[in-house]
Scaffold this active site. Structure first.
Site, PDB file in Angstrom:
ATOM      1  N   ASN A   1      89.516  24.390 -13.791  1.00 16.90           N
ATOM      2  CA  ASN A   1      88.637  24.623 -12.656  1.00 16.90           C
ATOM      3  C   ASN A   1      87.979  25.990 -12.679  1.00 16.90           C
ATOM      4  OD1 ASN A   1      91.489  25.292 -12.227  1.00 16.90           O
ATOM      5  ND2 ASN A   1      90.723  26.246 -10.357  1.00 16.90           N
TER       6      ASN A   1
ATOM      7  N   GLN B   1      88.506  18.160 -11.466  1.00 16.99           N
ATOM      8  CA  GLN B   1      87.206  18.692 -11.883  1.00 16.99           C
ATOM      9  C   GLN B   1      86.483  17.790 -12.870  1.00 16.99           C
ATOM     10  OE1 GLN B   1      85.596  20.971 -10.513  1.00 16.99           O
ATOM     11  NE2 GLN B   1      87.089  22.276  -9.472  1.00 16.99           N
TER      12      GLN B   1
ATOM     13  N   HIS C   1      86.010  15.567  -2.248  1.00 14.40           N
ATOM     14  CA  HIS C   1      84.944  16.525  -1.902  1.00 14.40           C
ATOM     15  C   HIS C   1      84.424  17.274  -3.124  1.00 14.40           C
ATOM     16  CE1 HIS C   1      86.845  20.626  -1.883  1.00 14.40           C
ATOM     17  NE2 HIS C   1      87.936  19.898  -1.868  1.00 14.40           N
TER      18      HIS C   1
ATOM     19  N   THR D   1      99.384   7.851   9.146  1.00 13.81           N
ATOM     20  CA  THR D   1      98.245   6.961   9.388  1.00 13.81           C
ATOM     21  C   THR D   1      97.101   7.303   8.449  1.00 13.81           C
ATOM     22  OG1 THR D   1      98.858   6.751  11.694  1.00 13.81           O
ATOM     23  CG2 THR D   1      96.592   6.196  11.125  1.00 13.81           C
TER      24      THR D   1
ATOM     25  N   CYS E   1      90.574  28.606  -4.296  1.00 10.23           N
ATOM     26  CA  CYS E   1      91.931  28.634  -3.754  1.00 10.23           C
ATOM     27  C   CYS E   1      92.608  29.975  -3.996  1.00 10.23           C
ATOM     28  CB  CYS E   1      92.773  27.532  -4.361  1.00 10.23           C
ATOM     29  SG  CYS E   1      92.168  25.924  -3.895  1.00 10.23           S
TER      30      CYS E   1
END
Lengths: 403, 406
Positions: free
Chosen positions: A166, A195, A217, A253, A343
């Protein structure tokens, strides 16, 4: 007052003609994906685990999404789980597999250049008593197959190797690794493909992969959804308790609109993959050529050989220059790039990945990452190159002062 | 992929002297159906077997599909070359060099089925073996336990070189032994029984009894999913008869014969199935019963229940242990669906202590007290819905939501 004005001007500039080059961190979602998300969120709010019709309908949407994923990868629908993102997929795959098969052995193998969610998961497993081998990489960011082979012991139960790095974009030889590991049926093979999906071919079954992580995303889907391929027949120890959703491996859920939207995004990304790949390799090539010719201060990380590198990532170091300064200055010129991975970009330490590739700490602390998206044209690359050149020229006089 | 052909060997049907031609034709038809998504394949019948030419189609998915076609004993990916020594040697060496994991030992097993070939099997073992040994330095011959058994099969039309034999599903081609109806409950057993019946060449239609709203929609979807899986093995669309059972069931409950409830229900189901069999031209009923597994599957229960029909009741699982059945269910890919926690109509009205030894007279008397029973059974048959299932589309999900969302 003047400062405020200037700030406002910059802000307006950002709004109007900002070039976004941080697609490795996150991507603009497809319009169709946003519409789907909103429509499903409004129409199907029932809990997919409920037994009434409304619940069943929501559950069917998940089933269809799963089938869509399966079709794209040529695997079975039940082999795909939906999680909350790439980080959870990696955590569940690694901790879930290691803890589940603890009785088989105590040794795990990964690399020194994994994403934080893999690296830290292994760190945690080390504290639980597992022994972890972190494979080194060469100067272009690639592992050595022989080294992997000789690291395997009778105790080895899991090998986790990322497909595309990444930070610098190096591609690991996943097919070859899978072939090598096929001689060890007791060893599980996890691949972090966050990636690479949508940018390179990804073939879990053909490559002998047991576990494969993806993130919506990163391919123009919604945030909050991850994909995890879990080969048929394989059971993982769940990370959280509270329900039997997702084959009992991921309680909670399900995010119905997110799942449907993420399946759509994945289909669109996978169908465009071949075209995306060749287009982005051309952009990458153009940027690298330009930098090599006009901005010698920027040192390309990874390999110049495109076959070894992902199409959408270009990573330079400006040794001795604090990368934040470059990022902020480029932003003033109108382009958004990042330092290392999002990150870990807020700490100031030299990049763990670049250090593993043998860079000295000055070089490793000065990395900037440029990552492309579908919206970029050759003209955008020209503009970016010009902005880079101006930025470096502005910073050049400060070089010696060593921030 | 270095292999250009697949040799398919037939199973049980090789025994069937007179019918063989017909069986071979049917298995070929089944194979073609199963592999229709690979249009470039071509097929050639040779003595007692079939040669499929890949013509560039991928071997792996074809192999996965072939494993599940009934009537195939085994198959191998092969290289086909003209019957000339140099070409055979070269192809043999290629097979050895392209192995995923280079072996330490091997042997050559040549078979000269076409006698005009100038070298006999023994000579060929030596001629091919020495050629390979010269080229691969580390390799040794081990005739007892070789890592790789390199086969050289010399036939009239060509010589085939291969090293793997993949076992097929065996049995008879689908539909070669007539048609039967399968009672499909949604549990673990009945899909396995269906698979075993199809493997023996039976064409199946499935019958499911549902009691909505006492059972959920999901129970029905589960059965549809199971039938869909079975249609994959059938290699043809599979019909599923959905019988509305609510009224019969609630009427039987009112008979106040709690411990005979299951017996009465099973008898009603068999009667309905018999009528469906008449309509569809089926000559038997397949069930997933296993001796002693539950109250209705004891020998006395089977006796009383079975008398409700004159059709042969085929019970492939009768003598199997539960774990063996589970293993089979996992292997044929129905287990995970079967264990989904939705009640079917049998568990719903399950009495506290069902009879393991029902009395036929008592049962028949209880039925005679329900004068409208025949009428109810007929109505259930009339209101039965038929769904035709194919394996390709994923169950239930395919029509969910709006197409533009996906």
């Amino acid at each position: 007052m003047r400062g405020l004005d200037r700030g406002f001007l910059i802000f307006r500039k950002v709004l109007t003609k900002l070039l976004y080059f941080d697609h490795c961190a996150s991507t603009p979602p497809y319009d169709e994906v946003v519409d789907t998300f909103a429509e499903v969120m409004k129409a199907h709010y029932a809990n997919p685990s409920s037994i009434h019709r409304a619940g069943t309908e929501a559950d069917k949407l998940i089933a269809r999404s799963r089938a869509l994923l399966a079709e794209q990868f040529g695997v079975k629908p039940e082999e795909w789980l939906f999680t909350s993102g790439g980080t959870e997929s990696n955590n569940l795959a690694i901790k879930g597999a290691a803890r589940q098969f603890k009785s088989r052995g105590n040794h795990l193998i990964t690399t020194r250049i994994e994403h934080a969610s893999v690296n830290d998961a292994f760190g945690q497993l080390e504290q639980e008593g597992f022994r972890v081998t972190y494979l080194p990489v060469n100067s272009t960011g690639h592992i050595d197959l022989d080294q992997l082979s000789s690291s395997i012991t009778d105790e080895t139960i899991l090998v986790s190797i990322m497909h595309v790095n990444n930070e610098v974009g190096s591609i690991q030889p996943i097919a070859e690794i899978g072939k090598l590991l096929s001689a060890y049926p007791r060893i599980l093979f996890h691949v972090d493909a966050v990636q690479s999906i949508g940018k390179l071919p990804v073939k879990p079954r053909e490559w002998g992969i047991d576990l494969l992580s993806g993130s919506a995303h990163k391919l123009r889907g919604p945030k909050g959804i991850g994909y995890l391929y879990v080969r048929e027949g394989l059971q993982l120890q769940p990370l959280q308790s509270g329900g039997s959703q997702e084959r009992g491996m991921r309680a909670g859920t399900q995010n119905v609109p997110g799942i449907v939207a993420s399946a759509k995004a994945l289909r669109m990304a996978m169908q465009a993959e071949e075209q995306t790949r060749s287009r982005m390799y051309a952009l990458r090539d153009k940027l690298i050529q330009h930098a090599a010719m006009h901005i010698p201060e920027l040192k390309l990380n990874g390999s110049e050989d495109a076959a070894l590198m992902a199409p959408h990532i270009v990573h330079f170091s400006y040794p001795g220059m604090k990368p934040e300064v470059i990022v902020h200055m480029l932003e003033q010129h109108g382009a958004i790039v990042s330092t290392k991975s999002a990150c870990s970009s807020k700490d100031n330490k030299p990049s763990r990945v670049l250090l593993a590739m043998g860079a000295n700490s000055e070089h490793a602390a000065g990395g900037i990452r440029i990552s492309f998206g579908d919206e970029h044209s050759e003209q955008d690359i020209d503009k970016l190159a010009e902005m880079l050149r101006r930025t470096v020229a502005q910073l050049k006089p400060l070089e010696r002062s060593r921030f | 992929m270095i292999y250009d052909k697949i040799i398919v060997r037939y199973g049980d049907l090789i025994m069937k002297g007179r019918n063989r031609n017909q069986f071979e034709k049917r298995v070929l038809q089944q194979i073609r159906l199963a592999l229709q998504e690979f249009p470039a394949l071509t097929y050639a019948k040779t003595f007692g077997r079939l040669t499929i030419s890949l013509n560039g189609e991928p071997f792996e998915p074809i192999s996965e599909r072939l494993k599940d076609v009934f009537g195939i004993y085994s198959f191998s990916p092969v290289i086909g070359v003209p019957n000339e020594l140099e070409q055979i040697q070269a192809a043999a060496l290629k097979v050895m060099q392209e192995l995923d994991h280079p072996p330490a030992t091997f042997k050559v097993s040549a078979k000269r089925a076409w006698k005009p070939f100038p070298h006999n099997s023994q000579e060929m073992n030596h001629l091919v073996g020495s050629h390979v040994l010269r080229a691969i330095a580390e390799l040794k011959v081990d005739v007892r336990k070789p890592e790789v058994d390199l086969r050289v099969d010399i036939q009239e039309e060509a010589t085939y070189i291969f090293n793997t034999v993949i076992l097929g599903a065996g049995g008879f081609p689908f539909g070669s032994n007539g048609k039967a109806l399968l009672l499909l409950s949604g549990g673990i057993d009945s899909p396995v029984a269906g698979w075993m019946a199809m493997r023996k060449g039976l064409e199946l239609e499935a019958v499911h009894f549902h009691s909505y709203p006492f059972t959920s929609d999901k129970a029905q979807e589960k059965v549809i999913e199971l039938a869909r899986r079975l249609s994959y093995y059938a290699g043809a669309p599979l019909k599923l008869h959905m019988v509305p059972f609510t009224e019969i069931q609630t009427r039987l409950v009112q008979a106040k014969q709690d411990n005979l409830m299951i017996t009465l229900m099973r008898r009603a189901m068999l009667r309905i199935t018999e009528q469906l069999a008449e309509k569809t031209g089926a000559g038997g009923i397949v069930t997933g019963e296993s001796l002693g597994q539950v109250a209705s599957q004891t020998l006395p229960s089977m006796n009383v229940i079975g008398r409700a029909t004159v059709l042969p009741l085929l019970k492939p699982l009768l003598m199997m242990d539960k774990q063996e059945i589970i293993n089979e269910a996992e292997r044929i890919g129905t287990f995970t669906t079967s264990i989904l926690p939705y009640e079917d109509c049998c568990t719903l009205f399950l009495p506290k202590s069902p009879s393991t030894n029902p009395n036929l007279n008592v049962v028949e008397r209880a039925e005679s007290y329900i004068p409208e029973l025949e009428q109810l059974l007929r109505e259930a048959v009339e209101r039965t819905e038929v769904i035709e299932l194919t394996p390709d589309a994923q169950a239930s999900g395919e029509t969910a939501g709006e197409d533009r969302w996906f």
